[in-house]
Motif scaffolding. Structure first.
Motif, mmCIF file in Angstrom:
data_model
loop_
_atom_site.group_PDB
_atom_site.id
_atom_site.type_symbol
_atom_site.label_atom_id
_atom_site.label_comp_id
_atom_site.label_asym_id
_atom_site.label_seq_id
_atom_site.Cartn_x
_atom_site.Cartn_y
_atom_site.Cartn_z
ATOM 1 N N GLY A 105 49.145 6.693 25.464
ATOM 2 C CA GLY A 105 49.376 6.774 23.806
ATOM 3 C C GLY A 105 50.527 7.747 23.547
ATOM 4 N N VAL A 106 50.628 7.865 22.006
ATOM 5 C CA VAL A 106 52.083 7.848 22.432
ATOM 6 C C VAL A 106 51.963 8.722 20.569
ATOM 7 C CG1 VAL A 106 54.648 7.930 21.929
ATOM 8 C CG2 VAL A 106 53.750 6.911 23.287
ATOM 9 N N LEU A 107 51.631 10.053 20.299
ATOM 10 C CA LEU A 107 51.227 10.950 19.589
ATOM 11 C C LEU A 107 52.871 10.643 18.401
ATOM 12 C CD1 LEU A 107 49.767 13.065 19.626
ATOM 13 C CD2 LEU A 107 48.675 11.283 20.034
ATOM 14 N N GLY A 108 53.298 9.772 17.248
ATOM 15 C CA GLY A 108 54.466 9.487 16.088
ATOM 16 C C GLY A 108 54.593 7.551 16.652
ATOM 17 N N GLY A 109 55.229 7.834 15.519
ATOM 18 C CA GLY A 109 55.240 5.116 16.243
ATOM 19 C C GLY A 109 57.259 5.561 15.937
ATOM 20 N N GLY A 110 58.678 6.492 15.248
ATOM 21 C CA GLY A 110 59.581 6.678 15.667
ATOM 22 C C GLY A 110 60.037 5.502 15.772
ATOM 23 N N MET B 207 50.157 2.802 23.462
ATOM 24 C CA MET B 207 49.164 2.721 22.090
ATOM 25 C C MET B 207 50.328 3.764 21.183
ATOM 26 S SD MET B 207 46.169 1.602 21.539
ATOM 27 C CE MET B 207 44.982 1.604 22.335
ATOM 28 N N ILE B 208 50.064 3.899 20.234
ATOM 29 C CA ILE B 208 51.124 4.154 19.003
ATOM 30 C C ILE B 208 49.821 4.924 18.239
ATOM 31 C CG2 ILE B 208 52.756 4.446 17.364
ATOM 32 C CD1 ILE B 208 54.346 4.269 19.785
ATOM 33 N N LEU B 209 50.231 5.959 17.683
ATOM 34 C CA LEU B 209 49.629 6.617 16.784
ATOM 35 C C LEU B 209 50.211 7.292 15.852
ATOM 36 C CD1 LEU B 209 46.594 8.263 15.383
ATOM 37 C CD2 LEU B 209 47.217 10.230 16.515
ATOM 38 N N GLU C 19 39.920 10.212 18.927
ATOM 39 C CA GLU C 19 39.781 9.061 19.306
ATOM 40 C C GLU C 19 40.575 8.180 19.382
ATOM 41 O OE1 GLU C 19 36.725 8.280 18.406
ATOM 42 O OE2 GLU C 19 37.411 5.846 18.523
ATOM 43 N N PHE C 20 41.956 8.892 19.089
ATOM 44 C CA PHE C 20 42.698 8.466 20.022
ATOM 45 C C PHE C 20 42.919 7.739 21.922
ATOM 46 C CE2 PHE C 20 47.964 8.041 21.122
ATOM 47 C CZ PHE C 20 47.804 6.733 20.219
ATOM 48 N N ALA C 21 43.094 9.444 21.615
ATOM 49 C CA ALA C 21 42.982 9.492 23.189
ATOM 50 C C ALA C 21 41.661 9.187 23.686
ATOM 51 C CB ALA C 21 42.412 11.603 23.477
ATOM 52 N N LYS C 22 40.819 9.172 23.543
ATOM 53 C CA LYS C 22 39.226 7.816 24.033
ATOM 54 C C LYS C 22 39.964 6.384 24.350
ATOM 55 C CE LYS C 22 35.580 10.334 21.191
ATOM 56 N NZ LYS C 22 35.014 10.028 20.326
ATOM 57 N N ARG C 23 41.097 6.306 24.026
ATOM 58 C CA ARG C 23 41.425 4.524 24.051
ATOM 59 C C ARG C 23 43.048 4.762 24.956
ATOM 60 N NH1 ARG C 23 39.944 1.062 19.369
ATOM 61 N NH2 ARG C 23 38.360 2.397 18.060
ATOM 62 N N CYS C 24 43.157 5.641 25.683
ATOM 63 C CA CYS C 24 44.244 6.190 25.969
ATOM 64 C C CYS C 24 43.914 6.557 27.192
ATOM 65 C CB CYS C 24 45.713 6.781 25.780
ATOM 66 S SG CYS C 24 46.113 6.057 23.927
ATOM 67 N N GLY C 25 45.062 6.116 28.343
ATOM 68 C CA GLY C 25 44.720 6.481 29.943
ATOM 69 C C GLY C 25 45.455 7.940 30.171
ATOM 70 N N VAL C 26 46.242 7.748 29.071
ATOM 71 C CA VAL C 26 47.241 9.803 29.391
ATOM 72 C C VAL C 26 48.152 9.398 27.690
ATOM 73 C CG1 VAL C 26 49.948 8.262 30.093
ATOM 74 C CG2 VAL C 26 49.582 10.391 30.525
ATOM 75 N N LEU C 27 48.132 10.888 27.177
ATOM 76 C CA LEU C 27 49.197 11.182 26.131
ATOM 77 C C LEU C 27 50.128 11.107 25.977
ATOM 78 C CD1 LEU C 27 46.501 12.367 23.771
ATOM 79 C CD2 LEU C 27 46.783 10.182 24.335
ATOM 80 N N THR C 28 51.326 11.000 25.363
ATOM 81 C CA THR C 28 51.591 11.657 25.287
ATOM 82 C C THR C 28 52.866 12.256 23.748
ATOM 83 O OG1 THR C 28 54.670 12.054 26.801
ATOM 84 C CG2 THR C 28 53.403 9.524 26.203
ATOM 85 N N CYS D 257 47.310 15.064 29.335
ATOM 86 C CA CYS D 257 48.256 15.064 28.434
ATOM 87 C C CYS D 257 49.671 15.813 29.047
ATOM 88 C CB CYS D 257 48.224 16.554 27.519
ATOM 89 S SG CYS D 257 47.015 16.209 26.697
ATOM 90 N N GLN D 258 50.858 14.710 28.985
ATOM 91 C CA GLN D 258 52.325 14.760 29.876
ATOM 92 C C GLN D 258 53.274 14.518 28.487
ATOM 93 O OE1 GLN D 258 52.033 15.592 32.581
ATOM 94 N NE2 GLN D 258 50.036 15.097 33.179
ATOM 95 N N PRO D 259 54.289 15.689 28.326
ATOM 96 C CA PRO D 259 53.969 16.993 28.544
ATOM 97 C C PRO D 259 52.784 18.196 28.372
ATOM 98 C CG PRO D 259 55.727 17.301 27.793
ATOM 99 C CD PRO D 259 55.073 15.660 27.597
ATOM 100 N N LYS D 260 52.329 18.618 29.152
ATOM 101 C CA LYS D 260 50.907 19.801 28.892
ATOM 102 C C LYS D 260 51.385 20.315 27.317
ATOM 103 C CE LYS D 260 49.613 18.981 33.119
ATOM 104 N NZ LYS D 260 48.584 17.882 32.624
ATOM 105 N N ALA D 261 50.098 20.563 26.834
ATOM 106 C CA ALA D 261 49.807 21.386 26.090
ATOM 107 C C ALA D 261 50.369 22.934 25.347
ATOM 108 C CB ALA D 261 48.719 21.115 25.413
ATOM 109 N N SER D 262 50.885 22.831 26.951
ATOM 110 C CA SER D 262 51.508 24.674 27.198
ATOM 111 C C SER D 262 52.741 24.524 26.175
ATOM 112 C CB SER D 262 51.163 24.991 28.015
ATOM 113 O OG SER D 262 51.960 24.288 29.499
ATOM 114 N N THR D 263 53.759 22.785 27.071
ATOM 115 C CA THR D 263 55.058 22.817 26.398
ATOM 116 C C THR D 263 55.571 22.988 25.508
ATOM 117 O OG1 THR D 263 55.116 22.012 28.602
ATOM 118 C CG2 THR D 263 56.704 21.284 27.354
#
Ligand code: ATP
Ligand code: MG
Ligand code: MG
Length: 406
Positions: A28-33, A51-53, A81-90, A111-117
């Protein structure tokens, strides 16, 4: 599944029937540029599902993605909601809702990289504090909250100095130069005032800007791409030359600083480290992007493993690929909008028509629905035997743009 992007908040381009791929994880990728788009292109070779959000129905990545959730990556309920559909978020952009990412991580979302990053990087001031605490060389910097503070920074650092907005900065939108004390208040105003959250950086008297992409796998292993030179125009990345023409010692120092910087951040993926090379052969860190980056677009053609494939390998947990160059030299040229609307499209298309006739040139067009001045619309990568030849070929591509001086 439905093929229309209107019919449901998520349209999946394929039924999820196959479970014998290279990786079963839906990324799952946050952002679709354009970065999301090029991630999708790399994913298709390995049949990895991306998967793109992104809130824009016609965003760059949409047509090439496995699925596209048309909604905001800065909204808590949506990201959940998006995260539920994905195995890993980036991410392909760092300006995302990091509180939600942190909350999701606690619930076990990967989440990769980590939210802390992401949290450290999305606030450039916090990023500077973090890296200085980790012993990374940086231009001196200082938080400012009023004009008095700005004057103090001016006395301390001298002029010119760079005022930067802490958040939501990209392509130099968020930077303003003050050449003397009198220009401080107009520079602050241009950035939207102190309430936006500002800090000041001492001017970095650089002779070159360099960048290093560092990849880290889920097992902690790291590889570094060759050091490149980035040339900015009006604060926007304009040209990238790979490899950078710098002495061996500088090459080593830049790579070491980049690796150390990334070593201080958590999670898997590629990270781009922007650096200044100063007159006295120092390397100073400018900023880090926790994702594929403009300084690595040429890796698609000039390296064995592109930064996009590398990012996917890293986040799903595949072995990292070889980052070394498979061509002696490469130049990447960004196609920026030269005008709004149709006039801009015409100019870009003329440039592309010329590039298509040049040996060793690859044209990338991001298919953005709107053309705007200074917007990144595509890029051209040249690969070949020597930088000298590539520079000549780039001149051929640019030469008919009579209003541009090169
Ligand atoms: P990006 O699109 O890379 O995220 P940005 O908006 O975050 O850009 P910066 O990377 O902070 O902006 O700065 C953009 C450019 O401005 C740099 O690449 C460099 O050319 C110049 N610059 C930034 N900081 C300084 C500095 N302290 N001294 C001199 N020049 C600077
Ligand atoms: Mg930036
Ligand atoms: Mg930058």
């Amino acid at each position: 599944p439905c093929s229309s992007h209107d019919a449901s908040p998520i349209s999946e381009n394929r039924e999820n029937k196959h479970v014998h791929g290279v990786s079963e994880k839906i990324v799952g990728v946050l952002g679709g540029g354009q970065l999301g788009r090029m991630l999708c292109q790399a994913a298709s070779q390995l049949a990895i599902k991306v998967m793109i959000l992104d809130p824009s129905k016609n965003c760059s990545a949409s047509a090439l993605s496995y699925g596209h959730m048309v909604d905001s990556f800065d909204d808590s309920a949506t990201v959940e909601e998006f995260a539920k559909r994905c195995g890993v978020l980036t991410v392909e952009i760092e300006h995302v809702d990091v509180d939600t990412l942190e909350k999701l991580e606690k619930q076990g979302v990967d989440c990769q990289p980590k939210a802390s990053t992401i949290r450290i990087i999305q606030d450039k001031y916090m990023q500077k504090v973090h890296f200085s605490q980790h012993g990374i060389p940086l231009p001196e910097f200082m938080e400012i909250s009023d004009i008095e503070g700005a004057r103090k920074a001016g006395e301390l650092f001298g002029y010119p100095l760079m005022i930067k907005s802490k958040r939501l900065a990209y392509d130099g939108r968020g930077n303003a130069v003050a050449n003397n004390q009198d220009e401080l208040s107009s520079a602050v105003t241009a950035l939207g005032g102190f309430s936006r959250g500002l800090y000041i950086e001492k001017w970095a008297p650089f002779v070159k800007e360099l960048a290093v992409i560092v990849a880290r796998g889920r097992d902690g292993s790291m590889v570094c791409y060759p050091v490149v030179e980035t040339i900015h125009r009006d604060n926007i990345c304009h040209i990238v030359k790979a490899p950078a023409d710098v002495p061996w010692k500088i090459n080593k120092l830049a790579t070491d600083v980049a690796q150390k910087a990334v070593g201080s951040l958590e999670g898997a993926g590629v990270f781009a480290v922007e650096l200044f090379l100063t007159e006295d052969s120092q390397i100073l860190l400018n900023e880090v992007a926790p994702r594929p980056h403009n300084s690595g677009h040429q890796t698609i053609e000039c390296c064995y493993t592109s930064q996009f494939e590398q990012h996917l390998r890293a986040v799903v947990g595949l072995p990292l690929g070889d980052p070394s160059m498979r061509t002696p030299a490469s130049i990447m040229y960004n196609i920026l909008g030269e005008d709004d609307g149709e006039a801009g499209f015409k100019l870009a298309h003329r440039l592309i028509a010329r590039a298509l006739c040049i040996p060793g040139a690859s044209v990338h067009w991001y298919d953005k629905p709107e053309m705007r001045k200074q917007r990144k619309m595509g890029h051209i990568t040249l690969v070949g035997q020597s930088m000298g030849v590539l520079e000549q070929r780039l001149q051929c591509i640019l030469s008919e743009q009579s209003h541009q001086v090169h």
